[in-house]
Design a protein around this motif. Structure first.
Motif, PDB file in Angstrom:
ATOM      1  N   SER A 623       0.903  -1.140   0.029  1.00 35.19           N
ATOM      2  CA  SER A 623      -0.006   0.135  -0.167  1.00 35.19           C
ATOM      3  C   SER A 623       0.845   1.262   0.103  1.00 35.19           C
ATOM      4  N   ASP A 624       2.068   1.366   0.886  1.00 36.61           N
ATOM      5  CA  ASP A 624       2.877   2.454   0.763  1.00 36.61           C
ATOM      6  C   ASP A 624       3.463   2.802  -0.644  1.00 36.61           C
ATOM      7  N   CYS A 627       1.146   4.392  -2.888  1.00 33.04           N
ATOM      8  CA  CYS A 627       0.984   5.832  -2.682  1.00 33.04           C
ATOM      9  C   CYS A 627       1.838   6.650  -3.068  1.00 33.04           C
ATOM     10  N   GLU A 628       3.259   5.974  -2.937  1.00 32.97           N
ATOM     11  CA  GLU A 628       4.579   6.545  -3.053  1.00 32.97           C
ATOM     12  C   GLU A 628       4.626   6.883  -4.824  1.00 32.97           C
ATOM     13  N   ALA A 630       1.914   6.982  -6.803  1.00 33.97           N
ATOM     14  CA  ALA A 630       1.075   7.778  -7.239  1.00 33.97           C
ATOM     15  C   ALA A 630       1.497   9.350  -7.016  1.00 33.97           C
ATOM     16  N   ASP A 631       2.080   9.444  -5.776  1.00 30.54           N
ATOM     17  CA  ASP A 631       2.547  10.871  -5.408  1.00 30.54           C
ATOM     18  C   ASP A 631       3.404  11.365  -6.339  1.00 30.54           C
ATOM     19  N   THR A 637      -5.517   8.892  -7.335  1.00 34.00           N
ATOM     20  CA  THR A 637      -5.602   7.549  -6.930  1.00 34.00           C
ATOM     21  C   THR A 637      -6.963   6.960  -7.049  1.00 34.00           C
ATOM     22  N   LEU A 663      -5.794   0.467   0.890  1.00 36.93           N
ATOM     23  CA  LEU A 663      -5.825   0.987  -0.391  1.00 36.93           C
ATOM     24  C   LEU A 663      -7.141   1.715  -0.696  1.00 36.93           C
ATOM     25  N   ARG A 666      -7.496   5.143   0.852  1.00 47.45           N
ATOM     26  CA  ARG A 666      -6.648   6.008   0.019  1.00 47.45           C
ATOM     27  C   ARG A 666      -7.007   6.556  -1.471  1.00 47.45           C
TER      28      ARG A 666
END
Length: 787
Positions: A623-624, A627-628, A630-631, A637, A663, A666
């Motif tokens: 999950s991290d 997100c990383e 996507a950023d 997202t 997930l 977020r």
């Protein structure tokens, strides 16, 4: 470890430690003596070096006084005719200088200088006839002229130039005596220089011997360390030699080596004598008793003989003999139990491995072959879970009895050596026969075993839906060792399962090549560079109006060693070997990097679908990473849909469920992929947290081929009731799309729409659709006008 070795291990360190301690004390005492001798010798050498230097200084001083005392210098200085002075008198002065030197090879130079710094005459005894006074000598002359002194000497040591001892003396040109201080400006300076060859030679010798340079300076040196010496070369010139640490170590190294060798040699002699006595009176009697026990255990001896020993060893021998006699009756029972499967009463894995190894060795010596049948009971877990372990155990016992009967009957009918039948684990059995394929034995045995499951396996007057898969491997054609034979028979058994179960399969070359390719794929996966060998293709997803709503990222691998490798090949291997994270993380990062270009092609709300391994959700970091990425790539997202296989939903664990919740919190979308390919259930649709259901192409093919519109409508309606969108995969005909549209399906994907395309080809495909739509829009008014 034997008693002799144990005695050696216990006694030798003690003896060696004693001798080492003694050698250390000797080394300490002798080392101090050697250090004192070397220190005295070093001071003596430095004293000799000082004497040589002072001798050179004295000779140089004598040279200048001898020159001044003679008439040649006086005539040269007082001669007014410069030409006559530089020729006739200069030659005469040169002869005087040469006559005063005892060593013709020694360097000598003489200079006559008038203040402030005019060189009237310079001569050096060298091979260069045009030599001139050196800058160092001039610098020394300048210092003497500038100082109140009338006489001075110096040691000139400049890098790159041989050192010189220089002596300078002021002479009154009239009296040829040392002038008074007030008449110094009208006096002349006579400077002599010699090269102290003997001093320099000894200096180099000492530096080479002691491995350190001799320090020479105008300040007083202090001795450094245990071994260091200083010397006073002159009133304002001092020297120091501090040998390299390795010098003293080398002097002490010989002593150390001799003492170490002596300690080891004495230790070996002492321990040898001690061991000889221990072996004679202690270990040998015990070893004889141990050999008897070993022979009894291996079957070479039936009993233990009494030993003619007294004391503790004699009593030990008698007690062991009595213990042996009491235990032999139960030993056979224990051994048989350890080699028997407690449930079925047949041989277990341990005995199978031991006896099979012996059978293969006997076959190799006789030049014969062996055949291994590896049997796995299909659906046993289902029966065990549904009907209980009691039925499962009874099934295994009944199966073992029936197969044992089959093996015994066929072996007896064909006159073969006794076969080995064993339960390896759970529902896996193995048969080892001393025969080879071709005679019909293996075929008959496999068919007889499979016939037990022809109409369900009957246990306690009830049939259960189990079958058998049999893998066959032959020694030595298919394998040379027992582990290889078992592994190949196991592979053949899985081949039989893949062919429909309740069948048999022989290990073949193609199966070997398949396993070899799987191994090579695993090796290449471990070392590959994803940026060099992986690339993504994208398969569009459209709605009922043909508008592209999303694209699914699909991975392609082109290996330099293997060529093109399909995901169906390498993804299962990556999951079983733990390499899936390396692949998934690259796919996530690359797909999100491409999302911006996909949105430019199909619109800002275009969804990107990314497949990840089912096992990935068991890790906490997935999950991290989503997100990383996507950023980093600036991706919304809400436009990323994570596709999970439908079979994974059945075994959703606590960690994976938590990862899915993270997930979704977020903003990521979740999709159940390949729905209908595995353990589909209505309960799963109701409970599983997802935004999208993707109907597997096999399910779509089955329902559309049978025109099962009511079933399709019910399935789609159930998904809609759970707020899930429905995507149909495998749309390759207009008929399929029409039927699915009638059932209420939301989105479509398949070769009718587009094959998977690279990002560049996807742009061309999108442009072509725009052209076709524009052409179709232009044709509609024309058709209306004609109408």
């Amino acid at each position: 470890m034997t008693l002799g070795k144990r005695a050696l291990a216990l006694i030798f360190p003690v003896v060696l430690a004693g001798y080492v301690l003694a050698a250390s004390l000797i080394y300490y005492v002798q080392g101090s003596a050697i250090l004192g001798l070397e220190r005295a010798r070093l001071w003596q050498q430095m004293g000799l070096l000082t004497a040589l230097f002072q001798n050179e200084v004295t000779q140089n001083r004598s040279l200048i006084y001898s020159l001044v005392a003679g008439d040649t210098v006086r005539l040269f200085v007082n001669e007014p005719d410069a030409g006559y002075r530089s020729t006739a008198l200069g030659v005469r002065l040169q002869q005087s200088i040469t006559s005063l030197s005892d060593d013709r090879k020694k360097f000598i130079s003489v200079a006559i200088i008038r203040p402030p710094l005019t060189v009237d005459y310079y001569y050096e005894d060298s091979a260069d006839p045009f030599a001139e006074i050196t800058p160092q000598q001039l610098a020394h002359a300048r210092q003497v002229i500038a100082s109140p002194r009338l006489s001075s000497w110096a040691y000139l040591d400049t890098a790159g130039i041989e050192p010189l001892i220089v002596h300078s003396e002021f002479i009154d040109p009239l009296t040829f005596n040392r002038p008074v201080a007030s008449a110094k400006d009208s006096a002349i300076l006579v400077q002599t220089a010699v090269r102290p060859n003997a001093f320099l030679e000894m200096k180099r010798t000492l530096e080479k011997e002691y491995g350190a340079a001799i320090e020479i300076g105008q300040h007083q040196f202090l001795a450094q360390g245990a071994l260091s010496a200083t010397a006073t070369l002159g009133p304002s010139l001092f020297a120091r030699l501090t040998p390299d640490a390795a010098f003293l170590e080398s002097r002490l190294g010989t002593l150390k080596s001799l003492l170490a060798l002596g300690a080891i040699a004495l230790s070996l002699c002492t321990i040898g004598l001690v061991l000889l006595l221990v072996r004679r009176y202690i270990t040998n009697p015990i070893a004889r008793l141990d050999r008897q026990l070993t022979d009894v255990m291996t079957g070479s001896r039936s009993g233990i003989l009494a030993m003619d020993e007294v004391g503790e060893i004699g009593r030990l021998s008698a007690n062991v003999k009595r213990l042996h006699d009491h235990s032999m009756q139960s030993f056979d029972l224990v051994q048989n139990a350890s080699w028997t499967d407690t449930l079925t009463g047949i041989s277990n894995r341990e005995y199978f491995n031991i006896r099979s190894t012996q059978l293969l060795e006997e076959a190799e010596e006789a030049g014969l072959g062996c055949t291994l049948l590896f049997i796995d009971v299909d659906n046993f877990k289902f029966v065990n879970d549904k009907h209980g372990h009691k039925i499962g155990d009874e099934l295994l016992k009944t199966l073992a009895d029936r197969i044992s009967a089959i093996v015994a009957r066929i072996v007896a009918d064909r006159g073969l050596p006794d076969g080995l039948f064993a339960r390896l684990s759970g529902d896996e059995f193995a048969i080892m026969l001393r025969c080879q394929p071709g005679g019909g034995t293996i075929t008959e045995m496999a068919n007889n075993i499979l016939s037990l499951f022809a109409e369900g396996f009957e246990v306690l007057d009830k049939a259960y839906p189990v079958t058998a898969s049999i893998g066959i491997a032959v020694y030595p054609e298919d394998a040379r060792t027992l582990p290889e034979l078992i592994a190949n028979a196991d592979a053949a058994m899985y081949q039989a399962k893949s062919q429909g179960k309740n069948g048999s399969a022989r290990y073949s070359r193609s199966l070997h090549e398949k396993r070899t390719r799987q191994r090579r794929i695993e090796e290449e996966l471990r070392v590959l560079d994803p940026d060099e060998e992986f690339h993504l293709v994208y398969m569009p997803i459209v709605d009922g109006h043909g508008r592209v709503t999303g694209c699914e990222a699909l991975l392609r691998w082109t290996s330099p060693a293997l060529g093109s490798v399909t995901p169906d090949e390498f993804i299962p291997i990556a999951e079983t070997t733990g390499l899936f994270s390396k692949i998934d993380w690259w796919v996530i990062d690359r797909a999100m990097a491409d999302h911006g270009r996909i949105r430019k092609l199909f619109g800002a709300e275009t969804i990107l679908c990314i497949n990840i391994s089912s096992a990935e959700l068991y890790t906490k970091s997935i999950s991290d990473h989503f997100c990383e990425c996507a950023d980093r790539h600036g991706v919304d997202t809400r436009l990323i849909e994570i596709e999970l296989t439908e079979t994974f939903a059945v075994k959703l664990g606590e960690q994976s469920r938590r990862n899915i919740e993270i997930l979704r919190s977020r903003g990521f979308r979740i999709s159940i992929d390949d729905f209908g390919a595995g353990y589909t259930s209505v309960q799963q649709i109701i409970e599983y947290p997802a935004e999208t259901i993707k109907l597997d192409r096999a399910l779509v093919e089955s329902l559309t081929r049978s025109a099962a519109l009511p079933t399709l409508r019910a399935l789609v309606a159930l998904c809609h009731a759970q707020d899930m969108s429905v995507i149909a995969e495998g749309i390759d005909t207009t008929e399929k799309m029409t039927l699915l549209a009638a059932a209420g399906c939301d989105l479509y994907q398949g070769y009718l729409i587009s094959r998977p395309l690279t990002l560049e080809d996807l742009g061309i495909w999108a442009m072509q659709r725009l052209i076709d739509k524009a052409r179709e829009g232009a044709q509609k008014p024309e058709r209306r006008a004609r109408a």
